[in-house]
Design a protein around this motif. Sequence first.
Motif, PDB file in Angstrom:
ATOM      1  N   VAL A 146       1.019  -1.264  -0.092  1.00  0.00           N
ATOM      2  CA  VAL A 146      -0.074   0.045  -0.027  1.00  0.00           C
ATOM      3  C   VAL A 146       0.848   1.265  -0.032  1.00  0.00           C
ATOM      4  N   PRO A 203     -10.283  -3.678   2.012  1.00  0.00           N
ATOM      5  CA  PRO A 203      -8.894  -3.373   1.734  1.00  0.00           C
ATOM      6  C   PRO A 203      -8.539  -4.231   0.715  1.00  0.00           C
ATOM      7  N   SER A 212      -5.724  -4.557  -0.781  1.00  0.00           N
ATOM      8  CA  SER A 212      -4.534  -5.182  -0.776  1.00  0.00           C
ATOM      9  C   SER A 212      -4.242  -6.132   0.143  1.00  0.00           C
ATOM     10  N   GLN A 213      -5.197  -6.555   0.823  1.00  0.00           N
ATOM     11  CA  GLN A 213      -5.235  -7.793   1.641  1.00  0.00           C
ATOM     12  C   GLN A 213      -5.761  -8.942   0.885  1.00  0.00           C
ATOM     13  N   GLY A 214      -6.241  -8.833  -0.168  1.00  0.00           N
ATOM     14  CA  GLY A 214      -6.911 -10.141  -0.852  1.00  0.00           C
ATOM     15  C   GLY A 214      -5.849 -11.134  -1.554  1.00  0.00           C
ATOM     16  N   PRO A 265     -11.019  -9.307   0.469  1.00  0.00           N
ATOM     17  CA  PRO A 265     -10.829 -10.398   1.843  1.00  0.00           C
ATOM     18  C   PRO A 265     -12.054 -10.201   2.618  1.00  0.00           C
ATOM     19  N   LEU A 266     -12.895  -9.335   2.382  1.00  0.00           N
ATOM     20  CA  LEU A 266     -14.099  -9.137   3.346  1.00  0.00           C
ATOM     21  C   LEU A 266     -15.380 -10.233   2.980  1.00  0.00           C
ATOM     22  N   PHE A 295      -5.288 -16.861   3.307  1.00  0.00           N
ATOM     23  CA  PHE A 295      -6.022 -15.802   3.470  1.00  0.00           C
ATOM     24  C   PHE A 295      -5.553 -14.947   4.323  1.00  0.00           C
ATOM     25  N   VAL A 296      -5.772 -13.371   4.258  1.00  0.00           N
ATOM     26  CA  VAL A 296      -5.353 -12.519   4.903  1.00  0.00           C
ATOM     27  C   VAL A 296      -5.214 -12.862   6.348  1.00  0.00           C
ATOM     28  N   ARG A 322      -2.080 -14.563   6.930  1.00  0.00           N
ATOM     29  CA  ARG A 322      -0.950 -13.806   6.586  1.00  0.00           C
ATOM     30  C   ARG A 322      -0.380 -12.805   7.279  1.00  0.00           C
ATOM     31  N   PHE A 335       4.419  -0.258   4.492  1.00  0.00           N
ATOM     32  CA  PHE A 335       3.855   0.557   3.282  1.00  0.00           C
ATOM     33  C   PHE A 335       4.976   0.895   2.447  1.00  0.00           C
ATOM     34  N   VAL A 336       4.727   1.192   1.165  1.00  0.00           N
ATOM     35  CA  VAL A 336       5.644   1.867   0.299  1.00  0.00           C
ATOM     36  C   VAL A 336       5.585   3.291   0.580  1.00  0.00           C
TER      37      VAL A 336
END
Lengths: 100, 806
Positions: free
Chosen positions: A20, A49, A51-53, A63-64, B550-551, B554, B803-804
């Motif tokens: 992100v 979000p 980015s979390q998928g 992800p939700l 899954f997130v 992770r 983050f970047v």
Amino acid sequence: MENWIRVCEVEDIPVLGARVLKGRGIALFRDGSGAVFALKDKCPHKGGPLSQGIVSRGQVTCPLHGMTIGLCDGRAAPPDEGCTETYSVKIESGQVFLWI
Amino acid sequence: MQKLKLVVVGNGMAGMKVVEELLKISPDLYNITVFGAEPHPNYNRIMLSPVLAGEQNFDEIILNDLSWYEKNNIRLHLGKKIARIERSRRIVQTEEGLEAEYDRLLLATGSNPLILPVPGKDLEGVISYRDIHDTQAMIEASKTCKNAVVIGGGLLGLEAANGLKLRGMDVTVVHLAPWLMERQLDRTAGKMLQTELEKKGLKFLMEKKTEEIIGNNGKVSGLKFSGGEEIPADIVVMAVGIRPNISLAQSAGIHCDRGIVVDDTMQTYDPRIYAVGECVSHRGKAYGLVAPLFDMAKVCANHLAMMGIGRYTGSFTATKLKVTGVDLFSAGNFEGEGEAIVLNDAAGGVYKKILINQGKIIGTVLYGDTVDGQWYFRMLKEGQDISEIRNHLMFGQNHLGNAGHEGHSQASLMTDDMEVCGCNGVCKGTITKAIKENGLFTVDDVRKHTKASSSCGSCTGLVEQILASTLGGGYAPKTSTEKPVCACTDHTHQDLRRAIREEKLLSIPETMAFMNWKTPNGCATCRPALNYYLVSTWPHEAQDDPQSRFVNERMHANIQKDGTFSVVPRMYGGITNPEQLRRIADVAEKYQVPMVKVTGGQRIDLLGVRREDLPAMWADLDMPSGYAYGKSIRTVKTCVGSEFCRFGTQDSTKLGMTIEMAFDRMWAPHKVKMAVSGCPRNCAESTIKDVGIIGVESGWEIYVAGNGGIKAEVSHFFAKVKTDQEAMEYSGAFLQLYREEAWYLERTVHWIARVGLDYAKSRVVEDEKDRKALYQRLLYALSGERDPWKSVVESRAKPLFEFVEA
Ligand code: SRM
Ligand SMILES: Cc1cc2nc3c(=O)[nH]c(=O)nc-3n(C[C@H](O)[C@H](O)[C@H](O)COP(=O)(O)OP(=O)(O)OC[C@H]3O[C@@H](n4cnc5c(N)ncnc54)[C@H](O)[C@@H]3O)c2cc1C
Ligand code: SF4
Ligand code: FES
């Protein structure tokens, strides 16, 4: 003013993963083909979000609630509807640039 | 590369299903040409009855409109009947002489309605019931004529009769057998059906054989039975059965018996020619419902795509009548050998019969209350042993308890505005509408289009019922053993587990290559499953891929609806101390945690934590991860036990803590919850856990495969042991067996329902050597596993949380 800004190295983003961009809520994805994509980090469904998928070729699964969003066009895979903002990306000698 | 030429004869449900499947997996292999004798694009034939009944119109039942053919570059010839196949030159020819060449030919010519060979069968006003044309003819006739006679009291005949009645005609059904639908119903149910339909105004003449159709000026005027009796008729609908349409194949010298003979790959005796649908004969059986055709289509597409995997091994079918207000379900063998359980409430209009042979359901007939039809049917197909639930069987699945649907789980009794899916707020009307408008046939389709049943899954049964009542026999649920993991592959979970074990596959890319994955990187369904199978089969050797988790797994924390996370540290056995509590309090203040909550698992949840704060917070907490986010061991709940409690017979807190410490960090197909109670008062609720242990004077009783979630299920007694050490060994071995053999996302309750408790007992309780080996493998897998929070805190990189910056 809009222009190309350098954001990171390609290698900073894991293959089939995302990072992100701080403060901007933009997610950078790297898919299985090695290409980099940028989307607003907000699912069109309920703002999850992205980015979390889980990322696979050309798409990310939110992800939700599991909507699948195209990395190129930000569109939800039918029959779902909705679209997330996309940003242009270019890669020059291993550096990722974003048009914002 | 020059594309191959595929020609399809028959623009019906089976043929186009093959094309759809083929386009999905290999869109560029063929130039496709389709010939259809009917002048319409592919439509949903089973919906002709709702059209006749005036519940839907023609436009609504189109499955593939003309733009679909165009978009997929399919050359479509409508109203063109193929008259000849010349196999030596590999061409087909229409009646008009139009020719097309093929490399592969697909025959999907369906069936023809049977016409009784009686005098008068060609009179005007004699109609069969097969296509749009017939349906239109009936609708037209209903506008001007009064008396309709339907010959045939089977599924089609009754649906035709019902439609004509609703269109205002005076309808008489003539039937040869003593009761209706005699091939699907026993006498009692058949008679109940007749009474119900009589109430709707239909008339029946049973055990009557038609001898002649009488005409007047070339038009139908009546019917004459053997014995001489006559009745008046303005139209006669013949619905006496169907015959596979094989004349084209036969004339080309392709081997046929009742239908076109195909093998398990849907290939005919000419290897360039395939056949699917009602026209085929597979292992000596021809089918007349759509569910089997879809299975055939999948296999056929796979072989046309030259993937060479997938076999069609036949189908079980079930029947429902699509007459609004009549509830009837029939599957399997319902009058053969076996013990029958029967419920007959004539006054209430409910009749149920389940036929059981050697502990398995072999057939069922339901009338008036068909809620559990699909449930019985699934157990029938899977050959599930029902001895344990036999006493409850008649009361239905609902009786076994399903959270969130108490009291209104009868789909047929639900009104359109009643909620089916509590998670996503989807009503019944939305689902039926989607099924009809989008031509949906499976629960997966419904999930995609409506979101119903896509979250917790507890309404899946209801969705199945709605599908079944909307589609009639068109819906047949898949059994879990034959389902591919996802659209990326044709392999089942079982196939994957076997290949990974036998071929010693160690990474996801390697497995995908070996198993011919259809997509380059899989998807969010198959990748986590593959990852689990790899790490559980080859601990310390296989590559664990964080991008395929899954997130939650992770990030080692649970994602919340606003994208923040929750942090749940371990409190072994639910035991804590002032020092730990103080630290949690300090951390909660320092990171301004919005909510601190005591969970149902005897520990503390810090909710609403920002992602970037996670590593620092873990460092400050200095407690192990509670794995509240993982498909892994969650908690071992304990009660006070003999140390303090006046009833305690065993030290449950000690055993609980020891187990939680020993099995900590254990990945599993789904989450695993355990409990240890100190006496049979069972304050730790051991009887609704994956593994629950209960202390008694002489040792411990071990219970397994309970569940307290979506589908509450009381656990089963597994073994009685004497010592703490034995309790650990038995529970560990049971869990290792589950880890090695269950499918991803299958909880112990579902796994045991599939493989049987006896199987688990035979491996763990009865076979000491096996038990010890299983337990050793578990300990080996767990050895050296590190706490994930600590690993992140100690590693320099922490890349996942970064983050970047630009
Ligand atoms: C925190 C907690 C509720 C609470 O505040 O008490 C909780 C919270 C969640 N549960 Fe639970 N469950 C909690 C105890 C339970 C219990 C009771 C128990 O364990 O004693 C059950 C029923 C027992 C059982 O599992 O058999 C329970 C049955 C479920 C289920 C249904 C599982 C099933 O197979 O039927 C889900 C959904 C799933 O896992 O797919 C679920 C899923 C969830 C998730 C993870 C939802 C999600 O996927 O994001 C919730 C996460 C909230 C969060 O971010 O922290 N939770 N959940 C409890 C945590 C216990 C712990 O300390 O780890
Ligand atoms: C009124 C009615 C209600 C039904 N209800 C149900 C139900 O509730 N549940 C259920 O499961 N099933 C039901 N069925 C059965 C179901 O519709 C069939 O099983 C299914 O349509 C068969 O598919 P198919 O592709 O094999 O044949 P079809 O759908 O009949 O397609 C074959 C096509 O091939 C064409 N054709 C034939 N020969 C040639 C040729 N030589 N050249 C070119 N084209 C040719 C035909 O014109 C036809 O369009 C019902 C059927 C009817 C008629
Ligand atoms: S904590 Fe559990 S029961 Fe409560 S809303 Fe979340 S998933 Fe549902
Ligand atoms: S927020 Fe992305 S699917 Fe719901």
